[in-house]
Design a protein around this motif. Structure first.
Motif, PDB file in Angstrom:
ATOM      1  N   ASP A   8       0.804  -1.216   0.000  1.00  0.00           N
ATOM      2  CA  ASP A   8       0.000   0.000   0.000  1.00  0.00           C
ATOM      3  C   ASP A   8       0.839   1.270   0.000  1.00  0.00           C
ATOM      4  OD1 ASP A   8      -2.598  -1.064  -0.115  1.00  0.00           O
ATOM      5  OD2 ASP A   8      -2.575  -1.529   2.021  1.00  0.00           O
ATOM      6  N   SER A   9       2.009   1.231   0.649  1.00  0.00           N
ATOM      7  CA  SER A   9       2.861   2.420   0.686  1.00  0.00           C
ATOM      8  C   SER A   9       3.339   2.787  -0.719  1.00  0.00           C
ATOM      9  CB  SER A   9       4.059   2.190   1.609  1.00  0.00           C
ATOM     10  OG  SER A   9       3.648   2.024   2.945  1.00  0.00           O
ATOM     11  N   ALA A  10       3.743   1.771  -1.487  1.00  0.00           N
ATOM     12  CA  ALA A  10       4.180   2.024  -2.864  1.00  0.00           C
ATOM     13  C   ALA A  10       3.019   2.524  -3.711  1.00  0.00           C
ATOM     14  CB  ALA A  10       4.777   0.754  -3.461  1.00  0.00           C
ATOM     15  N   LYS A  11       1.826   2.014  -3.456  1.00  0.00           N
ATOM     16  CA  LYS A  11       0.643   2.480  -4.182  1.00  0.00           C
ATOM     17  C   LYS A  11       0.424   3.970  -3.927  1.00  0.00           C
ATOM     18  CE  LYS A  11      -4.367   1.731  -4.664  1.00  0.00           C
ATOM     19  NZ  LYS A  11      -5.534   0.929  -4.194  1.00  0.00           N
ATOM     20  N   GLY A  12       0.557   4.372  -2.680  1.00  0.00           N
ATOM     21  CA  GLY A  12       0.404   5.783  -2.345  1.00  0.00           C
ATOM     22  C   GLY A  12       1.477   6.640  -2.984  1.00  0.00           C
ATOM     23  N   MET A  16       0.862   9.553  -5.769  1.00  0.00           N
ATOM     24  CA  MET A  16       1.342  10.911  -5.528  1.00  0.00           C
ATOM     25  C   MET A  16       2.251  11.379  -6.654  1.00  0.00           C
ATOM     26  SD  MET A  16       1.333  13.609  -3.713  1.00  0.00           S
ATOM     27  CE  MET A  16       0.527  13.049  -2.201  1.00  0.00           C
ATOM     28  N   ALA A  17       3.094  10.488  -7.173  1.00  0.00           N
ATOM     29  CA  ALA A  17       3.982  10.844  -8.287  1.00  0.00           C
ATOM     30  C   ALA A  17       3.179  11.248  -9.510  1.00  0.00           C
ATOM     31  CB  ALA A  17       4.901   9.666  -8.613  1.00  0.00           C
ATOM     32  N   LYS A  18       2.121  10.513  -9.801  1.00  0.00           N
ATOM     33  CA  LYS A  18       1.273  10.843 -10.947  1.00  0.00           C
ATOM     34  C   LYS A  18       0.566  12.177 -10.732  1.00  0.00           C
ATOM     35  CE  LYS A  18      -0.908   7.616 -13.128  1.00  0.00           C
ATOM     36  NZ  LYS A  18      -1.500   6.419 -13.734  1.00  0.00           N
ATOM     37  N   LYS A  19       0.144  12.416  -9.489  1.00  0.00           N
ATOM     38  CA  LYS A  19      -0.542  13.682  -9.183  1.00  0.00           C
ATOM     39  C   LYS A  19       0.421  14.855  -9.294  1.00  0.00           C
ATOM     40  CE  LYS A  19      -3.628  15.937  -5.891  1.00  0.00           C
ATOM     41  NZ  LYS A  19      -3.049  17.262  -6.132  1.00  0.00           N
ATOM     42  N   ALA A 167       8.503   1.355  -1.837  1.00  0.00           N
ATOM     43  CA  ALA A 167       7.988   2.218  -0.780  1.00  0.00           C
ATOM     44  C   ALA A 167       9.067   3.148  -0.230  1.00  0.00           C
ATOM     45  CB  ALA A 167       7.396   1.373   0.354  1.00  0.00           C
ATOM     46  N   GLU A 168      10.332   2.818  -0.469  1.00  0.00           N
ATOM     47  CA  GLU A 168      11.441   3.636   0.010  1.00  0.00           C
ATOM     48  C   GLU A 168      11.776   4.780  -0.944  1.00  0.00           C
ATOM     49  OE1 GLU A 168      14.812   1.148   1.285  1.00  0.00           O
ATOM     50  OE2 GLU A 168      13.465  -0.547   1.029  1.00  0.00           O
ATOM     51  N   ILE A 169      11.179   4.781  -2.127  1.00  0.00           N
ATOM     52  CA  ILE A 169      11.462   5.808  -3.129  1.00  0.00           C
ATOM     53  C   ILE A 169      10.476   6.956  -3.012  1.00  0.00           C
ATOM     54  CG2 ILE A 169      11.697   6.257  -5.610  1.00  0.00           C
ATOM     55  CD1 ILE A 169      13.799   4.357  -4.484  1.00  0.00           C
ATOM     56  N   LYS A 170      10.985   8.170  -3.033  1.00  0.00           N
ATOM     57  CA  LYS A 170      10.111   9.343  -2.943  1.00  0.00           C
ATOM     58  C   LYS A 170       9.296   9.496  -4.232  1.00  0.00           C
ATOM     59  CE  LYS A 170      13.281  11.933   0.050  1.00  0.00           C
ATOM     60  NZ  LYS A 170      14.122  13.157   0.169  1.00  0.00           N
ATOM     61  N   PRO A 171       8.074  10.005  -4.130  1.00  0.00           N
ATOM     62  CA  PRO A 171       7.242  10.182  -5.326  1.00  0.00           C
ATOM     63  C   PRO A 171       7.939  10.962  -6.441  1.00  0.00           C
ATOM     64  CG  PRO A 171       5.910  10.496  -3.368  1.00  0.00           C
ATOM     65  CD  PRO A 171       7.333  10.340  -2.886  1.00  0.00           C
ATOM     66  N   SER A 172       8.702  11.968  -6.058  1.00  0.00           N
ATOM     67  CA  SER A 172       9.362  12.809  -7.071  1.00  0.00           C
ATOM     68  C   SER A 172      10.473  12.079  -7.811  1.00  0.00           C
ATOM     69  CB  SER A 172       9.938  14.062  -6.405  1.00  0.00           C
ATOM     70  OG  SER A 172      10.898  13.711  -5.420  1.00  0.00           O
ATOM     71  N   GLN A 173      10.888  10.908  -7.310  1.00  0.00           N
ATOM     72  CA  GLN A 173      11.995  10.184  -7.927  1.00  0.00           C
ATOM     73  C   GLN A 173      11.543   9.110  -8.918  1.00  0.00           C
ATOM     74  OE1 GLN A 173      14.901  11.182  -7.549  1.00  0.00           O
ATOM     75  NE2 GLN A 173      15.058  12.259  -5.598  1.00  0.00           N
TER      76      GLN A 173
END
Length: 289
Positions: A8-12, A16-19, A167-173
């Motif tokens: 679920d964390s990776a899904k979030g 967020m990255a797409k948004k 899940a350890e990767i930031k959305p912006s990355q």
């Protein structure tokens, strides 16, 4: 394009990255006053709708896999792993409803010919999820591609030595990884499907990756990690679990280590000598016997 992850964390994070991309495109359009609709730019590089992200499977490396992923057996695994957290039966049912909804969405979009992009990581639960997905889609003619996370990402502007899961990767990355997409062959899909069928037949309590292969193992497979890190004298259970998680970032959660430590207590290999924090599920003070 449907994005598929296995927690679920990776899904979030991907949502967020797409948004973030969508917001950046909208801001660019507004600033330049171009007469182009937002719809033309939505998902420009990601592809698909903002909501086209699903999480498939729940810790399929642990527990019964011979039955449905939202069946009573999987719910029992959830309670085992997260039984230290207070939650209502309604919350449990809601969690597994989301599991079923995401699975139904995957199957429906695959049948409609929507490309499927799978975000694979170095964890066993991801490998299990991928094999399960290939089995679910084995008879559906659809395009499946993967994006794999390397253990070491030295070429990316991310200040971390190694990575176990998305899940350890930031959305912006996430944008840095899109060019790694690789379409899988029918042969690969069938090989993964057959691997899952074998794992289901074996249906052990635990699965792991050993020498690059996804295999069934006994429930005490990770016990040596606990034993090797037992300190002399008294120690707090939470600190032991925290040390193991930090030392071995392999995607095994605190819930599993807690289960195995409690088994060691039951087997008289460890003993409880006190409570550091009665409100904390791992607040017991332990020592070796």
């Amino acid at each position: 394009m449907l994005e598929v992850v296995f927690n679920d964390s990776a899904k979030g994070s991907i949502t967020m990255a797409k948004k973030q991309e969508e917001d950046a495109i909208r801001e660019s359009i507004e600033n330049t006053k171009e007469k182009k609709s937002q719809e033309q730019f939505k998902g420009k590089s990601w592809g698909g709708n903002l909501k086209d992200v699903v999480c498939i499977g729940f810790n399929l490396d642990i527990g019964d896999i011979a039955h449905e992923i939202d069946g009573d057996e999987r719910k029992h695994t959830f309670v085992q792993l997260f039984g230290s957290v207070d939650f209502e039966q309604e919350q449990l049912e809601e969690f597994f409803k989301y599991q079923r909804d995401d699975l139904d969405k995957l199957i429906s979009m695959a049948k409609d010919g929507i490309p499927i992009r799978v975000w694979k990581s170095n964890t066993t639960f991801s490998a299990c999820g991928y094999a399960y997905l290939c089995d679910v889609l084995k008879d559906i003619n659809c395009k499946i591609s993967t994006v794999s996370l390397s253990e070491y990402e030295q070429d990316l502007p991310i200040n971390k030595a190694s990575y176990a899961d998305w899940a350890e990767i930031k959305p912006s990355q996430f944008c840095h990884f899109l060019d790694r997409e690789r379409e899988i062959s029918l042969a690969e899909k069938l090989i993964q499907s057959n691997r899952w069928i074998d794992l289901k037949k074996e249906n052990t309590v635990l699965r792991t990756i050993k020498n690059g292969e996804l295999i069934s193992v006994s429930e005490d497979f990770y016990d040596q990690l606990i034993i090797n890190n037992l300190p002399d004298g008294e120690f707090v259970m939470a600190r032991l679990i925290g040390n193991i998680l930090g030392k071995y970032p392999i995607g095994i959660g605190d819930g599993w280590y807690a289960l195995r430590i409690k088994k060691m207590i039951d087997d008289k290999r460890l003993e409880v000598v006190g409570e550091r924090d009665t409100n904390h599920p791992y607040g017991k003070i332990l020592r070796k016997k």
